[in-house]
Design a protein around this motif. Structure first.
Motif, short mmCIF file in Angstrom:
data_model
loop_
_atom_site.label_atom_id
_atom_site.label_comp_id
_atom_site.label_asym_id
_atom_site.label_seq_id
_atom_site.Cartn_x
_atom_site.Cartn_y
_atom_site.Cartn_z
N HIS A 344 -39.31 8.21 7.52
CA HIS A 344 -39.65 9.06 6.02
C HIS A 344 -38.98 10.96 5.03
CE1 HIS A 344 -43.75 7.07 6.67
NE2 HIS A 344 -42.93 6.97 7.24
N ARG A 536 -48.39 20.84 4.38
CA ARG A 536 -48.08 21.77 4.74
C ARG A 536 -46.89 22.64 4.35
NH1 ARG A 536 -43.65 19.79 7.90
NH2 ARG A 536 -43.66 18.46 6.81
N GLU A 637 -38.00 16.52 -0.37
CA GLU A 637 -39.46 15.41 0.08
C GLU A 637 -39.35 13.78 -0.15
OE1 GLU A 637 -41.98 15.48 1.51
OE2 GLU A 637 -42.91 17.07 -0.16
N GLY A 640 -43.43 12.06 -1.08
CA GLY A 640 -45.25 13.26 -1.80
C GLY A 640 -45.91 11.58 -2.01
#
Ligand code: GFP
Length: 807
Positions: A344, A536, A637, A640
């Motif tokens: 991830h 976050r 990222e 998402g």
């Protein structure tokens, strides 16, 4: 408000009402005159649970009698969110429950507000695990979720003038009507020479519109003995309960991300604890169905949700060899045929590596097994890639150096048959960078499965007015087949439909405005553009870039520019030990304090930091977003999922070419997406030439002015030092390339302003976002996992229970 003469309950509502009354007596032991709102919430939950228990019992019966192949999902986090409303929607009983509440002089809203949220996750990873559980049940796939029953979930966040304050989250303090303890399913785990017992707590995960209810099994740690009698008799009461306290610490608290240095020992212990219990549980299931242990991989597909459960590779080997007497080679083929691994993140700090010493102390046998796996692995590599010792060193499960470490991500890759990333770009970067050497060794092992979100929670539950409009316009199928949203496309130019669409959006914004007022005391204008970044707090997600943009906007408005009214909303938690993230919150709070009372703003700019972002709060926020901020540094990222939730609910995205933004843009169309910033490749090229933020900043008068204003103490009551670490970092190394993207971000924000001024066009773009987001259903993701990785087929469950349904 209770109505004076409640409307008569529909039959199922009547049954719920009766069950609520019964539970008030039989479960809460109270009369109506003493019942609190919480009692009523518990009674409603138990009444709903009674109904779904028939599905749960029938599902377990069906799976057991048919010996079905089962996917097991191991995750250190499950950010479930409240269960009640989700279960009501899955059962099709929301209206009936509202009527039952009304008959008691209550409202369903009061009941829903009463439910504490099981916050057993940090953010995207844990929430994805929760969406996946629900999709597996909806797709009727035999599956078990395995994790830890943390007594305290992610901390509660309050926001004061100094930014974030944390307190514990005692979500279990008043009990949990959704779980069932199974003391008969408990297993010993040996950690550091001490035995800890894991006890199963099961929660039903109901599928939508089907009779399937799968199980989420969370382990709670207990000591084998309540206390040590010898110490107790000798009067040493502390020592008498020491082991008990130490053992129970294991499932006490969820660790916040980005705090890797803290509590390493406990984290590794938590990992082996839940992984070992889960694998032992699978052996128990195998045994109970008379299936030989050598068939383990035919019965179970085990998915590792990120690197946290990677120890499963060594633990499954240990259980096969030491407990079940299987030889090494057979054990290894079973293990690698069973396990698959989802990565991830590319961020190095999240790829766990445990010091050898700690490992040896806690898990000596597993370490021995890891060494043996490594020795055999390196032997095959030496033959395939002769004369390349650096390659072997890079691939080894052990990081050499003065402090030798076990590389858990390597263990996961070596022990899995498939490794996947969570969006196309991320999966490509995994192969090109992080796991490039592994991709050379096993090119076919790597694949991509783009994340998704469940339309039940994130549309049907979160946004009932939109769900009703969709039902009316395109039928109800979208909730199980999200691709059906495509049928909305022709309506994007239908004036009547656009008006209703607008109405739905206004309702959601008014609802959020009320929440903002309640939670922060600030009044916002629901007709202003709601510009939202909730996730976050992390520098790679670049909330500080959004903050700079707000300061620039403030300066422009003060200078007399005419810009359309905006409400900029932030939310998210910073890991308690992550000083820079907390400073970013402090900056946003400082900005809000000044900007919101500056008369020069004249209502054209409001800044909000919504405290304690959670699933519950997310359900109120996502439907009300006009502009979705997805502005991470490209390549950082992984995917998402907030981006998907917002777009699905009709928001337009301003974003970089990062994670799933790329795929969202491809689908919704570049005309309906505000793109900016450097690509991952461009940033790599900039980095190769040596990046420095100064040249970017020197050519940007507005950015300089914004930074100077922050540095002058304008947002910190004259304190010029407070934000120094943040500003100095931005102006010297700027590790997340804020300055390189800031100018283009401003350009895209200007485009947003112009687009917003054309309300008709904005509405059309909003409809097209929803219409084209069907791909981002977690049903689609799970279907891909089931077909391509797990090879698990649906097993429909029929109502066959001997226990009659209370409804
Ligand atoms: C992580 C990644 C995200 C990704 C989720 C789920 O989220 O990009 O969407 O996992 O795959 F960073 P966090 O847990 O870090 O929020």
């Amino acid at each position: 408000m209770a109505s004076p003469t409640p409307a008569p309950c529909p039959p199922k509502g009547q049954a719920l009402l009766e069950a609520m009354r019964r539970h008030l007596f039989s479960s809460q032991a109270k009369s109506a005159s003493l019942a609190t709102i919480h009692d009523h919430y518990v009674c409603l939950s138990l009444a709903v649970r009674d109904i779904l228990l028939t599905s749960w019992v029938d599902t377990a019966d069906t799976y057991t009698s048919q010996h079905v192949r089962t996917a097991t999902y191991m995750s250190a986090e499950f950010l479930l969110g409240p269960h009640l409303e989700n279960n009501l929607v899955s059962l099709g009983l929301r209206e009936e429950a509202a009527a039952a509440c009304e008959a008691l002089g209550l409202t369903l809203e009061e009941m829903l507000a009463e439910e504490p949220e099981p916050g057993l996750g940090n953010g995207g990873l844990g929430r994805l695990a929760a969406c996946f559980q629900e999709s597996m049940a909806t797709l009727e796939l035999p599956a078990i979720g395995y994790g830890i029953r943390y007594e305290f979930g992610i901390f509660r966040q309050q926001i004061g003038p100094n930014g974030q304050m944390e307190s514990t989250d005692p979500w279990l303090a008043r009990g949990n009507p959704w779980e069932v303890i199974r003391p008969e399913w408990s297993y010993p785990v040996l950690i550091g020479g001490q035995t800890v017992i894991g006890v199963a707590y099961d929660t039903p995960i109901l599928g939508y519109g089907v009779h399937t209810a799968n199980t989420l099994r969370l382990w709670s740690a207990q000591a084998p003995d309540a206390f040590d009698f010898a110490s107790f008799n000798a009067g040493d009461y502390t020592r008498a309960v020491l082991h008990k306290v130490q053992s129970e610490t294991l499932s006490k608290v969820l660790y916040p991300n980005d705090e890797l240095e803290q509590g390493k020992r406990l984290r590794l212990s938590q990992q082996i604890f839940f992984v070992s219990c889960s694998l032992q549980d699978m052996f128990r299931i195998l045994g109970s169905q008379g299936i030989p242990v050598t068939e383990f991989h035919r019965k179970f597909a085990v998915q590792l949700n990120d690197t946290h459960p990677a120890i499963a590779v060594a633990e499954l080997m240990r259980l096969l060899i030491d407990v079940h007497g299987v030889d090494w080679d057979t054990a290894w083929s079973i293990t690698t045929a069973t396990i698959s691994y989802t990565n991830h993140t590319l961020l190095p700090e999240a790829l766990e590596a445990w010091g050898l010493e700690l490992f040896q102390q806690l898990l000596p046998r597993q370490l021995q097994i890891i060494f043996e796996i490594n020795a055999r692995f390196l032997r095959t590599l030496r033959i395939r890639f002769p004369g390349q010792p650096e390659l072997l060193e890079r691939l080894s499960l052990i990081e050499e150096g003065p402090h030798r470490k076990v590389r858990m991500a390597h263990l996961a890759v070596v022990g899995s048959h498939t490794v996947n990333g969570v969006a196309e770009l991320h999966s490509r970067l995994l192969k090109e960078n992080l796991f490039a050497d592994f991709a050379r060794v096993w090119p076919d092992r790597f694949t991509n499965i783009t994340n998704g979100v469940t339309p039940r929670r994130w549309l049907a539950v979160a946004n009932p007015p939109l769900a009703a409009l969709l039902n009316d316009a395109i039928g109800t199928d979208w909730c199980r087949h999200l691709d059906q949203l495509r049928k909305l496309e022709p309506l994007a130019t239908d004036a009547g439909f656009l008006e209703r669409w607008q109405g739905v959006r206004e309702q959601a914004k008014e609802r959020l405005a009320a929440t903002i007022r309640q939670d922060t005391g600030v009044l916002v204008d629901p007709s202003s553009l709601f510009d939202v970044q909730v996730k976050r707090i992390h520098e790679y997600k670049r909330q500080h870039m959004a903050a700079l943009q707000v300061v620039e906007r403030y300066l422009r408005l003060r200078a007399g520019e005419d810009l359309p009214p905006r409400t900029v909303i932030f939310g998210g938690k910073a890991a308690p030990g992550y000083a820079m993230a907390k400073l970013i919150i402090r900056l946003i709070v400082g900005m809000a304090e000044i900007i919101n009372i500056d008369p020069a703003m004249d209502g054209r700019l409001r800044v909000i930091f919504l405290p304690n972002f959670s699933v519950k709060l997310g359900q109120k926020i996502y439907p009300a977003v006009d502009l979705s901020e997805q502005i991470s540094t490209a390549g950082m990222e992984a995917s998402g999922t907030g981006n998907m939730k917002m777009s699905l609910n009709g928001a337009l995205t301003i974003g970089t070419l990062d994670g799933a933004n790329i795929e969202i843009r491809e689908r919704v169309g570049d005309d309906n997406f505000f793109l900016f910033g450097h690509t991952a490749e461009q940033l790599a090229a900039i980095n190769r030439n040596g990046y420095h933020p100064m040249p970017w900043l020197e050519n940007d008068a507005l950015a300089k002015e914004a930074i100077d204003l922050i540095g002058s103490g304008h947002f910190s009551e004259g304190d010029r030092d407070l934000f120094h670490p943040l500003l100095a970092n931005l102006c010297s190394s700027d590790p997340f390339r804020v300055m390189a993207d800031l100018g283009d971000y401003r350009r895209a924000q200007n485009e947003v302003d112009s687009a917003w001024c054309d309300a008709g066009r904005w509405s059309m773009m909003s409809v097209l976002n929803t219409a084209r987001c069907g791909f981002f259903s977690s049903d689609r993701s799970i279907q891909e996992y089931a077909d391509r990785i797990w090879k698990v087929a649906p097993v429909p469950v029929n109502a066959c229970s001997v226990i009659p349904s209370p409804s």
